[in-house]
Design a protein around this motif. Structure first.
Motif, short mmCIF file in Angstrom:
data_model
loop_
_atom_site.label_atom_id
_atom_site.label_comp_id
_atom_site.label_asym_id
_atom_site.label_seq_id
_atom_site.Cartn_x
_atom_site.Cartn_y
_atom_site.Cartn_z
N ASP A 1 12.45 -2.75 4.38
CA ASP A 1 13.11 -3.81 3.62
C ASP A 1 13.13 -5.05 4.51
OD1 ASP A 1 13.71 -2.19 1.39
OD2 ASP A 1 15.52 -1.43 2.37
N LEU A 2 12.96 -6.22 3.91
CA LEU A 2 12.91 -7.46 4.68
C LEU A 2 14.08 -8.36 4.30
CD1 LEU A 2 9.08 -8.15 4.33
CD2 LEU A 2 10.26 -7.09 6.26
N LEU A 3 14.89 -8.71 5.29
CA LEU A 3 16.04 -9.59 5.08
C LEU A 3 15.58 -11.03 4.91
CD1 LEU A 3 18.51 -8.06 7.70
CD2 LEU A 3 18.44 -7.66 5.23
N PRO A 4 16.45 -11.88 4.33
CA PRO A 4 16.06 -13.28 4.09
C PRO A 4 15.57 -14.02 5.33
CG PRO A 4 18.05 -12.78 2.88
CD PRO A 4 17.77 -11.57 3.74
N THR A 5 16.19 -13.78 6.50
CA THR A 5 15.75 -14.47 7.71
C THR A 5 14.33 -14.06 8.10
OG1 THR A 5 16.87 -12.74 9.00
CG2 THR A 5 18.06 -14.81 8.64
N THR A 6 14.00 -12.79 7.90
CA THR A 6 12.64 -12.31 8.19
C THR A 6 11.65 -12.88 7.19
OG1 THR A 6 13.53 -10.25 9.08
CG2 THR A 6 11.20 -10.27 8.48
N VAL A 7 12.03 -12.90 5.92
CA VAL A 7 11.16 -13.45 4.89
C VAL A 7 10.91 -14.93 5.13
CG1 VAL A 7 10.93 -13.93 2.42
CG2 VAL A 7 11.79 -11.71 3.19
N ALA A 8 11.89 -15.64 5.69
CA ALA A 8 11.72 -17.06 5.98
C ALA A 8 10.60 -17.27 7.00
CB ALA A 8 13.03 -17.66 6.50
N VAL A 9 10.55 -16.40 8.01
CA VAL A 9 9.47 -16.50 9.00
C VAL A 9 8.13 -16.21 8.33
CG1 VAL A 9 8.56 -15.58 11.17
CG2 VAL A 9 11.03 -15.81 10.86
#
Length: 429
Positions: A13-21
């Motif tokens: 699962d990817l958190l919003p901060t990871t998805v931002a990168v």
């Protein structure tokens, strides 16, 4: 029974901060590739299993997630073969689907055709850091260009894309499958054993020279003298100065076609020229193999000192499209290891995000109107209701990536816009 909420092993699962990168990387790569004239295409996640297992995927064919045919009975009859159970598989890379795509759509495409794909692929890997069962790839391909313009342009565009996302310190490693084949022949390795020789050599960075020699001789049964000769020739070509590559190759493998040497000389000369305009490090690496069986010419990888695995790789595959089209078409491609690049980047550039923080007494319509006003300036706005201790909530907003806020109170002057304050500098009240 309690349900396990963890994602399947080898996925995340990817958190919003990871998805931002990830969004930052995707956006930067897309923008660069567009500037070079490449058009984005999409292909299905599922491919016919006979295409995926056609012998061109190298070791990756052992890692295919296979899909059962529809309409199978339950239970399946004893003695049923695997081929009777499976007709589709999840793609393990984006190159094999591209060749089918081109064979099916070439009449409607320009020539040469410049394309790029961004999407998930699947391999039944043993999960570890930087290696997942579901991961993204970014592929750039040039179809219909027979000259080394394709190789040089792909390397130039991809190194520029990596620099744009913020990944510095990379090195381009260059070799040629035709050179490796000629070297194997000159060393006395039987032609039927070349694929095994390449697969063993490709493990050099993992098992070392002794490990490669052991695998080739003891496990694959290649002649010991031929293996020794081949490895000595390869070792002698490592660490060459750029100006000496062509002469050294010609001397080591006298039977190598002059056109192949000239192609390498042209590519290396162009890379030297690019390096005078911007940072670009490259080297000729005779140990570079690339695991896929479909490569027919120059091959290349991009390495980074922070990881033992390459961050991008590719090469020429002039005969792969012919399997779908019925005639060979020159083609060359480069695949970016998207997940490894994201892991190497600490964070995406900080975006300007404004929070409209409104008190409970403020009408929702007023809060939305304020957000609309700020968005009209081309900025990103999120609307959040005030709750709990003011300072604690502001700290939470900062953690979520919000950079500033507008505080809407019920007693505010309706004719003036509240002051916008940056997060991290406000009083903790």
């Amino acid at each position: 029974m309690k349900i396990d909420n963890s994602p399947p092993r080898g996925t995340r699962d990817l958190l919003p901060t990871t998805v931002a990168v990830r969004d930052h990387v995707l956006s930067a790569i897309t923008e660069v590739y567009h500037r070079y004239g490449y058009q984005r295409i999409e292909t299905p996640a599922l491919e016919d299993i006979t295409r995926l297992t056609g012998g061109q995927g190298g070791e990756n064919e052992k890692l295919i997630f296979k899909v059962l045919r529809r309409g199978l009975g339950d239970p399946v009859e004893a003695g049923t073969s695997l081929s009777e159970l499976v007709d589709l598989g999840l793609r393990f890379d984006l190159t094999v689907p591209l060749t089918r795509f081109y064979g099916n759509n070439h009449a409607a495409l320009p020539l040469p055709f410049r394309s790029f794909q961004i999407g998930p692929v699947w391999r039944a890997e043993r999960p570890q850091k930087g290696r997942y069962r579901q991961f993204y790839q970014c592929d750039i391909d040039l179809i219909g260009e027979a000259s080394v313009l394709a190789e040089v342009e792909l390397i130039e565009a991809t190194t520029e894309a990596l620099a744009t996302v913020g990944l510095s310190g990379t090195t381009v490693r260059l070799s040629d499958r035709r050179f490796l084949s000629a070297l194997a022949r000159s060393a006395g390795i039987p032609e039927g054993a070349w694929d095994g020789f390449f697969i063993g050599l490709d493990k050099l960075d993992k098992i070392g020279w002794d490990g490669v020699r052991t695998e080739l001789v003891e496990q694959r049964g290649l002649p010991a003298s031929a293996v020794t000769t081949a490895l000595e020739k390869i070792a002698g070509l490592q660490g060459l100065d750029a100006t000496k590559v062509a002469d050294a190759i010609a001397s080591t493998v006298p039977t190598l076609d002059e056109g192949i040497i000239q192609d390498l000389a042209t590519t290396t000369g162009c890379l030297d020229q690019i390096a005078t305009a911007r940072e670009l490090r490259w080297e000729f690496d005779p140990t570079l193999v690339r695991g896929m069986g479909y490569y027919t010419g120059q091959i290349f990888e991009i390495s980074h000192p922070s990881t033992s695995s390459s961050v991008a790789g590719g090469g020429r595959y002039d005969r792969l499209i012919g399997r779908s089209l019925g005639k060979d078409v020159p083609a060359c491609g480069f695949s970016i290891g998207f997940e490894r690049i994201v892991d190497l980047l600490e964070q995406a550039p900080r975006r300007d995000v404004v929070a409209v923080l409104y008190e409970a007494e403020v009408p929702v319509a007023d809060a939305l109107a304020m957000a609309r006003e700020v968005r009209a300036e081309g900025r990103t706005v999120t609307v959040i209701r005030r709750a709990g201790k003011f300072g604690a909530q502001l700290r939470r907003l900062e953690t979520w990536g919000i950079t500033s806020f507008v505080h809407l109170r019920a007693d505010r002057d309706p004719h003036s816009r509240p002051e916008e304050r940056p997060l991290g500098q406000q009083p903790q009240t």
